[in-house]
Scaffold this active site. Sequence first.
Site, PDB file in Angstrom:
ATOM      1  N   GLY A   1       0.837  -1.195   0.000  1.00  0.00           N
ATOM      2  CA  GLY A   1       0.000   0.000   0.000  1.00  0.00           C
ATOM      3  C   GLY A   1       0.868   1.238   0.000  1.00  0.00           C
ATOM      4  O   GLY A   1       2.078   1.176   0.221  1.00  0.00           O
TER       5      GLY A   1
ATOM      6  N   GLY B   1       0.704   5.760   0.747  1.00  0.00           N
ATOM      7  CA  GLY B   1      -0.017   6.927   1.218  1.00  0.00           C
ATOM      8  C   GLY B   1       0.764   8.183   0.915  1.00  0.00           C
ATOM      9  O   GLY B   1       1.740   8.172   0.162  1.00  0.00           O
TER      10      GLY B   1
ATOM     11  N   THR C   1       5.380   4.463   1.418  1.00  0.00           N
ATOM     12  CA  THR C   1       4.921   3.285   0.690  1.00  0.00           C
ATOM     13  C   THR C   1       5.450   2.058   1.413  1.00  0.00           C
ATOM     14  O   THR C   1       6.587   2.060   1.896  1.00  0.00           O
ATOM     15  CB  THR C   1       5.429   3.293  -0.757  1.00  0.00           C
ATOM     16  OG1 THR C   1       4.925   4.446  -1.425  1.00  0.00           O
ATOM     17  CG2 THR C   1       4.967   2.052  -1.511  1.00  0.00           C
ATOM     18  N   VAL C   2       4.615   1.023   1.510  1.00  0.00           N
ATOM     19  CA  VAL C   2       5.036  -0.219   2.157  1.00  0.00           C
ATOM     20  C   VAL C   2       5.067  -1.318   1.110  1.00  0.00           C
ATOM     21  O   VAL C   2       4.111  -1.509   0.358  1.00  0.00           O
ATOM     22  CB  VAL C   2       4.091  -0.604   3.314  1.00  0.00           C
ATOM     23  CG1 VAL C   2       4.526  -1.937   3.930  1.00  0.00           C
ATOM     24  CG2 VAL C   2       4.095   0.480   4.379  1.00  0.00           C
TER      25      VAL C   2
ATOM     26  N   LYS D   1       8.845  -0.301   4.870  1.00  0.00           N
ATOM     27  CA  LYS D   1       8.210   1.010   4.772  1.00  0.00           C
ATOM     28  C   LYS D   1       9.250   2.022   4.310  1.00  0.00           C
ATOM     29  O   LYS D   1      10.300   2.172   4.921  1.00  0.00           O
ATOM     30  CB  LYS D   1       7.632   1.410   6.132  1.00  0.00           C
ATOM     31  CG  LYS D   1       6.915   2.754   6.155  1.00  0.00           C
ATOM     32  CD  LYS D   1       6.317   2.999   7.532  1.00  0.00           C
ATOM     33  CE  LYS D   1       5.602   4.330   7.588  1.00  0.00           C
ATOM     34  NZ  LYS D   1       5.003   4.569   8.940  1.00  0.00           N
TER      35      LYS D   1
ATOM     36  N   ASP E   1      -2.413   7.224  18.683  1.00  0.00           N
ATOM     37  CA  ASP E   1      -3.373   7.034  17.586  1.00  0.00           C
ATOM     38  C   ASP E   1      -3.899   5.597  17.586  1.00  0.00           C
ATOM     39  O   ASP E   1      -3.827   4.896  16.573  1.00  0.00           O
ATOM     40  CB  ASP E   1      -2.723   7.374  16.246  1.00  0.00           C
ATOM     41  CG  ASP E   1      -3.758   7.619  15.138  1.00  0.00           C
ATOM     42  OD1 ASP E   1      -4.931   7.896  15.478  1.00  0.00           O
ATOM     43  OD2 ASP E   1      -3.395   7.535  13.962  1.00  0.00           O
TER      44      ASP E   1
END
Length: 490
Positions: free
Chosen positions: A17, A19, A23-24, A39, A133
């Site tokens: 995935g 973001g 990126t991972v 990551k 979080d």
Amino acid sequence: MSAPSRLGRYPVRRRIGSGAFATVWLAYDEQLDSPVAIKVLADNWTEDFHARQRFVEEGRFLRKVESPHVVSVYDAGELPDSRPYLVMSYADQGSLADRLDLEPLTVSQAVHVIAQVGAGLHALHQRGVLHRDVKPANVLFRTVEVNGAPQVSAMLGDLGLGKAMDMSSRLTIIGGTPSFVSPEQAQGEPLDPRADQFSLAALTYLLLAGRAPYNHASLNAAADPAPPPPLDNGLPAETEAVISKAMAKDREERYADVPAFVAALSTSLAGHTDEPPTWIPVDPDLTLPAPRPGTSGSLDTDWTTQAPSRKPGAPARLSRKRLTAVGLAAVLVGLLSGFGAHELIVTDRTIEDVSGTISVTVPEAWTRAVDTEQWVPPDAEAEQASISAGTAVGWNQNDDPGQGIFLGVLPGELPPVVPQHPECEVTRPAVTDRRNGDSYMTVEFTDCPHGGITIERVIQVTANRLLWVQVRAEDRSAAIEVLDSVKLSL
């Protein structure tokens, strides 16, 4: 972009995935004969010293902790272009958010997960680290062997918002997920482990009640919460009292630490859980290890761009089949939202308009029809920045609706109303608020014929310019994830 062949000494298999900040990749440790997750800081943040520092700090925070219930960092390095990367444990059973999309947990399963997440939080706190979080997307599952049988174990991921306790009294970025964040964190006050306890109790409420305790649209709303509503699920009053105590607005009224909360929760539910506890079942389709480098299987390929037949100003509509299995692309979602970004719970792509003014991160399925060219708003002459991304050409039409997002800059001030959707049975009242200094108005439409949710949002980004955002998604959480990823540079 295509998958790199290697990251450091690790051959890459596929993208898990991506973001806005990282990126991972799913890779392979040839020396240990094991899949790993790597990551990598996004290339557009390479020159940002603070972003690089926070990325490296996350690895250091995680490396401090020796717990089976916290994602492990095995290695770290730097690519030739100076981007740092972290080599981490691979969660082969997805996230708690994925599981909840499929079905709710039983009471026994919920208590089991909370106990493990609590153990992970306590391990962090003992090492002087706050998570800040705690939410379903940041609880990851992996397969472990217990008494010779495979079982699912929970672990905390994503310390992008993590902070050392000795830094908690200094000025920090206010972050967190509004529906789970403690009021003192939402107010930017100095924090201690009781902030994480509040978030864990909010997660407990979600698992036991089947709904979040709050539906805060912003951190401002989270700063002054009312007591959580009743569970209304037939569980003992003592359980409700335990959760309310852990979610007390005044942190002094909460439990001394996370283990005290978990112990009180377990005691309150005596007789309502299985002995031994019911474990979350392993999904055998997800336990397969990554293929070793050199075996068959395609790498990640480029995504194509198509221009949708969108009508400027026309509302959109969505439908998406319910998730029936947790994809491998989603198994490390909790690792994607570093630095406080709210990332998606599936494989995602960040799209930017041709002028570089707007960017948004959407599920990969929404990139089947992408238009990043400028548009001419209604009653205007000049072209403005815009993005349309959806599941198919014509996703925003009524004949064959899909799901997606439209963003467009246009002149003007906040309007008294937003586009309406009479085809939907429920219209939630307009919410007007401020975020990051910008005024905005949001209206949600639910119980629509297509079975999803439509959200209209108008943001006053300058004195005479607006950003109009329209999202159609299967559920509200997916829509909010996309909305929270929108970024604008004017």
